[in-house]
Design a protein around this motif. Sequence first.
Motif, PDB file in Angstrom:
ATOM      1  N   LYS A  92       1.065  -1.524  -0.806  1.00 60.95           N
ATOM      2  CA  LYS A  92       0.187   0.223   0.457  1.00 60.95           C
ATOM      3  C   LYS A  92       0.824   1.314  -0.300  1.00 60.95           C
ATOM      4  CE  LYS A  92      -3.776   2.743   2.071  1.00 60.95           C
ATOM      5  NZ  LYS A  92      -3.284   3.672   2.003  1.00 60.95           N
ATOM      6  N   TYR A  93       1.742   1.380   0.448  1.00 61.35           N
ATOM      7  CA  TYR A  93       2.174   2.709   0.957  1.00 61.35           C
ATOM      8  C   TYR A  93       3.263   2.745  -0.454  1.00 61.35           C
ATOM      9  CZ  TYR A  93       6.166   5.813   2.817  1.00 61.35           C
ATOM     10  OH  TYR A  93       6.696   6.807   3.083  1.00 61.35           O
ATOM     11  N   GLN A  94       3.747   1.465  -1.133  1.00 61.68           N
ATOM     12  CA  GLN A  94       4.842   2.183  -2.695  1.00 61.68           C
ATOM     13  C   GLN A  94       3.850   2.343  -3.568  1.00 61.68           C
ATOM     14  OE1 GLN A  94       6.421  -2.094  -3.508  1.00 61.68           O
ATOM     15  NE2 GLN A  94       7.782  -1.773  -1.980  1.00 61.68           N
ATOM     16  N   GLU A  95       2.366   1.953  -3.352  1.00 58.93           N
ATOM     17  CA  GLU A  95       1.132   2.642  -4.611  1.00 58.93           C
ATOM     18  C   GLU A  95       0.827   3.660  -4.171  1.00 58.93           C
ATOM     19  OE1 GLU A  95      -2.525  -0.448  -3.765  1.00 58.93           O
ATOM     20  OE2 GLU A  95      -1.496  -2.081  -5.368  1.00 58.93           O
ATOM     21  N   ASP A  96       1.112   4.003  -2.806  1.00 55.31           N
ATOM     22  CA  ASP A  96       0.912   5.622  -2.769  1.00 55.31           C
ATOM     23  C   ASP A  96       2.086   6.638  -3.115  1.00 55.31           C
ATOM     24  OD1 ASP A  96      -1.719   4.501  -0.878  1.00 55.31           O
ATOM     25  OD2 ASP A  96      -0.771   5.147   0.481  1.00 55.31           O
ATOM     26  N   LEU A  97       3.388   5.983  -2.830  1.00 55.94           N
ATOM     27  CA  LEU A  97       4.142   6.377  -3.476  1.00 55.94           C
ATOM     28  C   LEU A  97       3.985   7.205  -4.594  1.00 55.94           C
ATOM     29  CD1 LEU A  97       7.476   5.214  -1.611  1.00 55.94           C
ATOM     30  CD2 LEU A  97       6.404   7.901  -0.974  1.00 55.94           C
ATOM     31  N   ASN A  98       3.303   6.291  -5.503  1.00 55.74           N
ATOM     32  CA  ASN A  98       3.025   5.577  -6.773  1.00 55.74           C
ATOM     33  C   ASN A  98       2.125   6.911  -7.439  1.00 55.74           C
ATOM     34  OD1 ASN A  98       5.129   3.855  -7.683  1.00 55.74           O
ATOM     35  ND2 ASN A  98       3.991   2.737  -7.047  1.00 55.74           N
ATOM     36  N   LYS A  99       0.810   6.853  -6.912  1.00 50.95           N
ATOM     37  CA  LYS A  99       0.249   7.813  -6.971  1.00 50.95           C
ATOM     38  C   LYS A  99       0.674   9.524  -6.319  1.00 50.95           C
ATOM     39  CE  LYS A  99      -3.496   4.877  -5.583  1.00 50.95           C
ATOM     40  NZ  LYS A  99      -4.260   4.777  -4.821  1.00 50.95           N
ATOM     41  N   GLU A 103       1.587  17.609 -12.817  1.00 45.60           N
ATOM     42  CA  GLU A 103       0.408  18.567 -12.931  1.00 45.60           C
ATOM     43  C   GLU A 103       0.796  19.328 -11.435  1.00 45.60           C
ATOM     44  OE1 GLU A 103      -1.588  18.520 -15.360  1.00 45.60           O
ATOM     45  OE2 GLU A 103      -0.506  17.592 -16.150  1.00 45.60           O
ATOM     46  N   GLY A 104       1.374  19.263 -10.580  1.00 43.12           N
ATOM     47  CA  GLY A 104       1.354  19.793  -9.236  1.00 43.12           C
ATOM     48  C   GLY A 104       2.384  21.065  -8.877  1.00 43.12           C
ATOM     49  N   ALA A 105       3.534  20.620  -7.721  1.00 39.47           N
ATOM     50  CA  ALA A 105       4.743  20.237  -7.425  1.00 39.47           C
ATOM     51  C   ALA A 105       5.282  21.198  -8.656  1.00 39.47           C
ATOM     52  CB  ALA A 105       5.330  19.951  -6.492  1.00 39.47           C
ATOM     53  N   PHE A 106       5.200  20.324  -9.979  1.00 39.44           N
ATOM     54  CA  PHE A 106       6.420  20.244 -10.355  1.00 39.44           C
ATOM     55  C   PHE A 106       6.432  21.528 -11.583  1.00 39.44           C
ATOM     56  CE2 PHE A 106       8.700  15.955 -11.308  1.00 39.44           C
ATOM     57  CZ  PHE A 106       9.013  15.655  -9.935  1.00 39.44           C
ATOM     58  N   LYS A 107       5.308  22.178 -11.664  1.00 37.76           N
ATOM     59  CA  LYS A 107       4.488  23.138 -12.701  1.00 37.76           C
ATOM     60  C   LYS A 107       5.116  23.790 -11.642  1.00 37.76           C
ATOM     61  CE  LYS A 107       1.538  21.901 -15.672  1.00 37.76           C
ATOM     62  NZ  LYS A 107      -0.335  22.112 -15.950  1.00 37.76           N
ATOM     63  N   SER A 108       5.062  24.083 -10.750  1.00 37.58           N
ATOM     64  CA  SER A 108       4.951  25.408 -10.024  1.00 37.58           C
ATOM     65  C   SER A 108       6.562  25.881  -8.897  1.00 37.58           C
ATOM     66  CB  SER A 108       4.063  25.430  -8.408  1.00 37.58           C
ATOM     67  OG  SER A 108       4.831  24.566  -7.837  1.00 37.58           O
ATOM     68  N   LEU A 109       7.248  25.260  -9.949  1.00 35.74           N
ATOM     69  CA  LEU A 109       8.794  24.969  -9.187  1.00 35.74           C
ATOM     70  C   LEU A 109       9.488  25.697 -10.907  1.00 35.74           C
ATOM     71  CD1 LEU A 109       9.489  21.226  -8.177  1.00 35.74           C
ATOM     72  CD2 LEU A 109      10.424  23.930  -6.688  1.00 35.74           C
ATOM     73  N   ARG A 110       9.103  25.777 -11.970  1.00 33.43           N
ATOM     74  CA  ARG A 110       9.769  26.541 -13.260  1.00 33.43           C
ATOM     75  C   ARG A 110       8.389  27.007 -13.449  1.00 33.43           C
ATOM     76  NH1 ARG A 110      14.850  25.069 -12.886  1.00 33.43           N
ATOM     77  NH2 ARG A 110      15.324  25.744 -14.762  1.00 33.43           N
TER      78      ARG A 110
END
Length: 267
Positions: free
Chosen positions: A217-224, A231-238
């Motif tokens: 479950k933890y691996q699946e949560d990390l993948n998600k 669509e979130g953090a990467f776009k706001s970084l640059r």
Amino acid sequence: MSADKALGSFIESAPPGELADVTKAIKSILENDNVDAKLAPAFQQYNEEQFTTTKLPGGATEVLVSKHNSLGDGRYYDVETQSSFDFDHATGKASAVQSFVLESQHEHLVKSLVKSLATHTSEHYPKSSHGVFPTADDSSLAILTVANKYSPANYWNGRWRSSYIYNPSSSSLAGSVKVDVHYYEDGNVRLLTNKEVSLSGVSERDVIRQIATAEKKYQEDLNKAFAQLSEGAFKSLRRQLPITRQKIEWEKISGYNLGRDIGGGRR
């Protein structure tokens, strides 16, 4: 903070697979190659906390080092190989291997869990080391797994660690899963996670199955979480247009080279 503590903090925070590089850098900065004695306590703490693995002389598999399988004075034991060994915390080498017989009221349970844990890790990790050890008071069992993957040629290293304490009397299982990944091409990015696990009513025959369920479950949560970064953090970084003057195709973010394609690096 004293100089020794400052040096030790560098050792304790070394990324997976990079302890030798950090040690080399410390010696270079101090212009002194004879600081291993000062760093010895930090080496031991690092190796035991990180579940450092080592090959026994003449052996093919790697056994792990932790406070749970310590016999004191730099000596450790392994249940599967029924052996004990000296471990040099500075070099990571094992020596002076001797036969070892486990003495515990949970001896049969330890061997059963080791067998089940070996099956679990072989199914879910390309390469890993594991161990089951009685706690100091012999009331509970420590169940440990470590999986390392180093790729310095591609500028990244990673480690998965899971550690649980199972109490047969109370049928409780508690521990944590830790992931540490370092990516350092044309930058310095590090992922550190810690997932706590606490379960009750866990029978002896169900221990490893519950661990497998929690870790899956933890691996699946990390993948998600990684999938959502595009669509979130990467776009706001640059900014929208990087140095290359070409728009980033965010749906293909997982295929980009962080330093070269996004940052406009020299390579």
